[in-house]
Write a protein that holds these residues in place. Structure first.
Motif, short mmCIF file in Angstrom:
data_model
loop_
_atom_site.label_atom_id
_atom_site.label_comp_id
_atom_site.label_asym_id
_atom_site.label_seq_id
_atom_site.Cartn_x
_atom_site.Cartn_y
_atom_site.Cartn_z
N TRP A 1 0.84 -1.21 0.00
CA TRP A 1 0.00 0.00 0.00
C TRP A 1 0.87 1.25 0.00
CZ3 TRP A 1 -0.87 4.51 2.47
CH2 TRP A 1 -2.08 5.17 2.19
N ILE A 2 1.88 1.28 0.86
CA ILE A 2 2.76 2.45 0.93
C ILE A 2 3.48 2.66 -0.40
CG2 ILE A 2 4.86 3.37 2.01
CD1 ILE A 2 3.96 2.00 4.60
N PHE A 3 4.01 1.59 -0.97
CA PHE A 3 4.77 1.71 -2.23
C PHE A 3 3.88 2.25 -3.35
CE2 PHE A 3 5.98 -0.07 -6.34
CZ PHE A 3 7.28 0.40 -6.45
N PHE A 4 2.70 1.66 -3.52
CA PHE A 4 1.85 2.07 -4.64
C PHE A 4 1.19 3.43 -4.39
CE2 PHE A 4 2.27 -2.38 -5.82
CZ PHE A 4 2.36 -2.28 -7.21
N ALA A 5 0.92 3.76 -3.13
CA ALA A 5 0.40 5.09 -2.84
C ALA A 5 1.45 6.15 -3.19
CB ALA A 5 0.01 5.20 -1.37
N LEU A 6 2.70 5.90 -2.83
CA LEU A 6 3.78 6.83 -3.17
C LEU A 6 4.02 6.87 -4.67
CD1 LEU A 6 6.33 6.10 -0.29
CD2 LEU A 6 4.80 8.07 -0.53
N ALA B 1 -4.60 2.32 -4.39
CA ALA B 1 -3.93 1.38 -3.48
C ALA B 1 -4.92 0.84 -2.46
CB ALA B 1 -2.78 2.09 -2.77
N THR B 2 -5.83 1.68 -1.98
CA THR B 2 -6.83 1.22 -1.02
C THR B 2 -7.82 0.27 -1.67
OG1 THR B 2 -6.61 3.33 0.16
CG2 THR B 2 -8.53 1.99 0.67
N ALA B 3 -8.21 0.58 -2.90
CA ALA B 3 -9.11 -0.31 -3.63
C ALA B 3 -8.46 -1.68 -3.85
CB ALA B 3 -9.49 0.31 -4.98
N ALA B 4 -7.20 -1.68 -4.29
CA ALA B 4 -6.49 -2.94 -4.52
C ALA B 4 -6.35 -3.72 -3.22
CB ALA B 4 -5.11 -2.65 -5.12
N PRO C 1 -1.48 -14.71 -5.55
CA PRO C 1 -0.20 -14.09 -5.14
C PRO C 1 -0.40 -12.61 -4.87
CG PRO C 1 0.14 -15.58 -6.99
CD PRO C 1 -1.34 -15.49 -6.78
N LEU C 2 -0.09 -12.17 -3.66
CA LEU C 2 -0.49 -10.84 -3.21
C LEU C 2 0.08 -9.72 -4.07
CD1 LEU C 2 -1.91 -8.99 -1.23
CD2 LEU C 2 0.05 -9.21 0.31
N ALA C 3 1.39 -9.74 -4.32
CA ALA C 3 2.03 -8.64 -5.04
C ALA C 3 1.47 -8.52 -6.46
CB ALA C 3 3.54 -8.83 -5.07
N ARG C 4 1.35 -9.63 -7.15
CA ARG C 4 0.85 -9.62 -8.53
C ARG C 4 -0.61 -9.17 -8.57
NH1 ARG C 4 0.90 -15.29 -11.27
NH2 ARG C 4 3.07 -15.12 -10.53
N PHE D 1 -3.69 -0.96 -11.03
CA PHE D 1 -3.70 -0.30 -12.33
C PHE D 1 -5.08 -0.40 -13.01
CE2 PHE D 1 0.91 -1.18 -11.88
CZ PHE D 1 1.36 0.13 -12.00
N SER D 2 -5.76 -1.54 -12.84
CA SER D 2 -7.06 -1.69 -13.50
C SER D 2 -8.14 -0.81 -12.86
CB SER D 2 -7.50 -3.16 -13.48
OG SER D 2 -7.69 -3.61 -12.15
N ASN D 3 -7.95 -0.43 -11.60
CA ASN D 3 -8.94 0.40 -10.92
C ASN D 3 -8.45 1.82 -10.67
OD1 ASN D 3 -11.28 -1.52 -9.95
ND2 ASN D 3 -9.39 -2.65 -9.60
#
Length: 222
Positions: free
Chosen positions: A27-32, A43-46, A61-64, A71-73
């Protein structure tokens, strides 16, 4: 290993703890990656989509999975999150302005703004768990989550208490933030919302089954 044994329960607990820590980092990585403002919503939706899959036993698999749903949302999640962020900023600015004034009217306005902010926070707790579970028009998510928060006040109070506890723990022990704070809050609120929605859907289905054929259908997330 028997599923009810201590070893099995301990393994499940630590496996969930590790999963939450990974969710927190993702969450932190993708939010940033989305510069914070544009990344927090997707990130919250994912995260809540991943949580719903885990709660339902349909893990990937969590990361994938997280990256794919991020990206899709991206557009839809921002269309939901950005207005809420905007309203939150406006409420915070107005509360800060009126709370600094000493007259009674300003203090009453500040108190009213505070109540509205609490209600918005309660509705926001349901927002992305609802997004992960139901297919609704984008404009309906905040309205429906607000209605749900108002009609299920006990659950809303629980979610607000958990949110406040997570904020307090994170501010008291900042070392939790990189590893557990966001992930634990997302997981617990997502798990609870899934239970609340399931109970609501069951009660609505029961009401519809008992209603006359010509009765008006009840919304599943009313």
């Amino acid at each position: 290993m028997p599923s009810g044994s201590f070893n099995a329960r301990a393994y499940s607990f630590f496996d969930t703890l590790l999963w939450i820590a990974c969710l927190n980092l993702l969450w932190i990585f993708f939010a940033l990656a989305g510069a914070g403002i544009l990344g927090a919503g997707p990130a919250t939706a994912a995260a809540h989509i991943a949580i719903r899959k885990r709660v339902r036993g349909n893990e990937a698999p969590l990361a994938r999975s997280f990256a794919s749903h991020y990206f899709s949302n991206f557009g839809r999640a921002n269309a939901i999150a950005l207005p809420v962020m905007g309203v939150a900023v406006v409420l915070a600015m107005n509360w800060n302005y009126f709370s600094r004034s000493g007259d009674v009217i300003s203090q009453l306005v500040a108190a009213g703004i505070f109540v509205v902010a609490i209600f918005l926070a309660g509705a926001a707790c349901y927002l992305f768990p609802m997004y992960a579970r139901y297919e609704l028009p984008l404009a309906q998510y905040l309205l429906t989550s607000s209605r749900f928060a108002f009609r299920h006040l006990a659950g809303t109070v629980i979610l607000l208490f958990i949110s406040a506890a997570a904020f307090y723990a994170s501010s008291t022990i900042p070392g939790l933030i990189p590893f557990f704070s966001v992930g634990a809050w997302l997981f617990v609120t997502g798990w609870l919302c899934d239970r609340f929605f399931s109970a609501n859907d069951e009660s609505v289905a029961t009401a519809e089954a008992a209603a006359p054929d010509d009765a008006v259908p009840v919304a599943s997330v009313a």
